[in-house]
Design a protein around this motif. Structure first.
Motif, mmCIF file in Angstrom:
data_model
loop_
_atom_site.group_PDB
_atom_site.id
_atom_site.type_symbol
_atom_site.label_atom_id
_atom_site.label_comp_id
_atom_site.label_asym_id
_atom_site.label_seq_id
_atom_site.Cartn_x
_atom_site.Cartn_y
_atom_site.Cartn_z
ATOM 1 N N LEU A 84 33.977 10.411 47.344
ATOM 2 C CA LEU A 84 34.529 9.533 48.378
ATOM 3 C C LEU A 84 33.842 9.753 49.724
ATOM 4 N N GLY A 85 33.515 11.015 50.031
ATOM 5 C CA GLY A 85 32.811 11.320 51.273
ATOM 6 C C GLY A 85 31.452 10.645 51.324
ATOM 7 N N GLY A 86 30.730 10.660 50.215
ATOM 8 C CA GLY A 86 29.441 9.977 50.154
ATOM 9 C C GLY A 86 29.583 8.481 50.371
ATOM 10 N N LEU A 87 30.605 7.893 49.755
ATOM 11 C CA LEU A 87 30.853 6.462 49.933
ATOM 12 C C LEU A 87 31.177 6.138 51.389
ATOM 13 N N VAL A 88 32.014 6.950 52.010
ATOM 14 C CA VAL A 88 32.415 6.711 53.402
ATOM 15 C C VAL A 88 31.228 6.866 54.352
ATOM 16 N N VAL A 89 30.439 7.916 54.174
ATOM 17 C CA VAL A 89 29.277 8.130 55.047
ATOM 18 C C VAL A 89 28.321 6.947 54.960
ATOM 19 N N HIS A 90 28.065 6.469 53.757
ATOM 20 C CA HIS A 90 27.147 5.336 53.604
ATOM 21 C C HIS A 90 27.762 4.028 54.097
ATOM 22 N N ALA A 91 29.068 3.894 53.955
ATOM 23 C CA ALA A 91 29.733 2.690 54.473
ATOM 24 C C ALA A 91 29.650 2.641 55.995
ATOM 25 N N VAL A 92 29.866 3.782 56.639
ATOM 26 C CA VAL A 92 29.830 3.837 58.099
ATOM 27 C C VAL A 92 28.401 3.646 58.613
ATOM 28 N N SER A 93 27.452 4.293 57.967
ATOM 29 C CA SER A 93 26.074 4.250 58.475
ATOM 30 C C SER A 93 25.306 3.012 58.044
ATOM 31 N N GLY A 94 25.675 2.415 56.903
ATOM 32 C CA GLY A 94 24.873 1.300 56.406
ATOM 33 C C GLY A 94 25.628 0.022 56.086
ATOM 34 N N TRP A 152 27.630 -2.792 54.237
ATOM 35 C CA TRP A 152 27.682 -3.215 52.835
ATOM 36 C C TRP A 152 26.492 -2.688 52.038
ATOM 37 N N GLU A 153 25.328 -2.637 52.669
ATOM 38 C CA GLU A 153 24.154 -2.083 51.985
ATOM 39 C C GLU A 153 24.361 -0.609 51.674
ATOM 40 N N GLY A 154 24.962 0.108 52.583
ATOM 41 C CA GLY A 154 25.263 1.515 52.348
ATOM 42 C C GLY A 154 26.258 1.704 51.221
ATOM 43 N N ILE A 155 27.265 0.856 51.179
ATOM 44 C CA ILE A 155 28.258 0.935 50.097
ATOM 45 C C ILE A 155 27.602 0.654 48.754
ATOM 46 N N LEU A 156 26.739 -0.359 48.702
ATOM 47 C CA LEU A 156 26.038 -0.680 47.446
ATOM 48 C C LEU A 156 25.114 0.466 47.028
ATOM 49 N N PHE A 157 24.430 1.068 47.999
ATOM 50 C CA PHE A 157 23.558 2.206 47.723
ATOM 51 C C PHE A 157 24.370 3.355 47.116
ATOM 52 N N ALA A 158 25.493 3.681 47.727
ATOM 53 C CA ALA A 158 26.336 4.780 47.252
ATOM 54 C C ALA A 158 26.961 4.461 45.892
ATOM 55 N N CYS A 159 27.403 3.227 45.713
ATOM 56 C CA CYS A 159 28.005 2.845 44.426
ATOM 57 C C CYS A 159 26.979 2.869 43.294
ATOM 58 N N ALA A 160 25.754 2.434 43.592
ATOM 59 C CA ALA A 160 24.693 2.475 42.580
ATOM 60 C C ALA A 160 24.398 3.920 42.184
ATOM 61 N N GLY A 161 24.344 4.812 43.160
ATOM 62 C CA GLY A 161 24.117 6.218 42.863
ATOM 63 C C GLY A 161 25.268 6.842 42.107
ATOM 64 N N LEU A 162 26.484 6.545 42.536
ATOM 65 C CA LEU A 162 27.673 7.059 41.870
ATOM 66 C C LEU A 162 27.695 6.610 40.408
ATOM 67 N N GLY A 163 27.460 5.341 40.171
ATOM 68 C CA GLY A 163 27.469 4.807 38.807
ATOM 69 C C GLY A 163 26.361 5.389 37.946
#
Length: 170
Positions: free
Chosen positions: A35-45, A47-58
């Motif tokens: 969740l921390g990774g998702l939040v950091v990418h959401a704040v810094s990037g 929607w693109e950050g969220i997609l980046f984090a979700c792709a990595g998580l998956g």
């Protein structure tokens, strides 16, 4: 070194300590890390950050889930790689998984040679594989779970992640 690698390194240090102590990586560590990774990418990037984090998580989750089904890793390792992917993305977690498996193979080989059980284990795997091919039953690598070689996977994950970082940084 970016925030995502520092966050991942802190998460991995905590996972190493818990895995060495108890051979488990608890949910109270892996879920907040993901969740921390998702939040950091959401704040810094955004929607693109969220997609980046979700792709990595998956990617991390699915890669290790296959290994979990084969009996090679535990469920905590699956969630661990989902967390690594949430912090670092799909390419990094893929590389980390490949390197970690390679390091685990080398470590396992050294342990087997150290204990002088190489011939016995090879004979057991070949026997189980032969039975699998002839009778088409069960997973030949999961048979005899209690006698399977076990060590904390984090011992292989740390050099695997470092190798992926060095490889992708060059």
């Amino acid at each position: 070194m970016g925030v995502m690698y520092i966050g991942c390194a802190i998460f991995l240090a905590a996972a190493l300590i818990t895995d060495l102590r108890s051979m488990k990586i608890p949910n109270k560590l892996t879920l907040p890390a993901a969740l921390g990774g998702l939040v950091v990418h959401a704040v810094s990037g955004g929607w693109e950050g969220i997609l980046f984090a979700c792709a990595g998580l998956g990617t991390g989750f699915v890669l290790l889930l296959v290994m979990y089904w084969m009996g090679a890793v535990g469920a905590g390792d699956v969630k661990l790689f989902a967390g690594i992917g949430a912090w670092t993305g799909a390419a990094f977690v893929f590389q980390s998984a490949i390197y970690s498996v390679m390091f685990a193979g080398v470590i396992g080989l050294f342990i087997v040679l150290w204990k002088r059980e190489a011939v016995l284990r090879l004979r057991r795997v070949l026997f189980n594989l032969g039975g699998f091919l002839i009778f088409r039953g069960g997973n030949p690598f999961k048979a005899g779970w209690e006698s399977q070689l076990r060590f904390p996977f984090m011992v292989a994950v740390i050099p695997g992640v470092i190798s992926a970082y060095v490889y992708l940084s060059i």
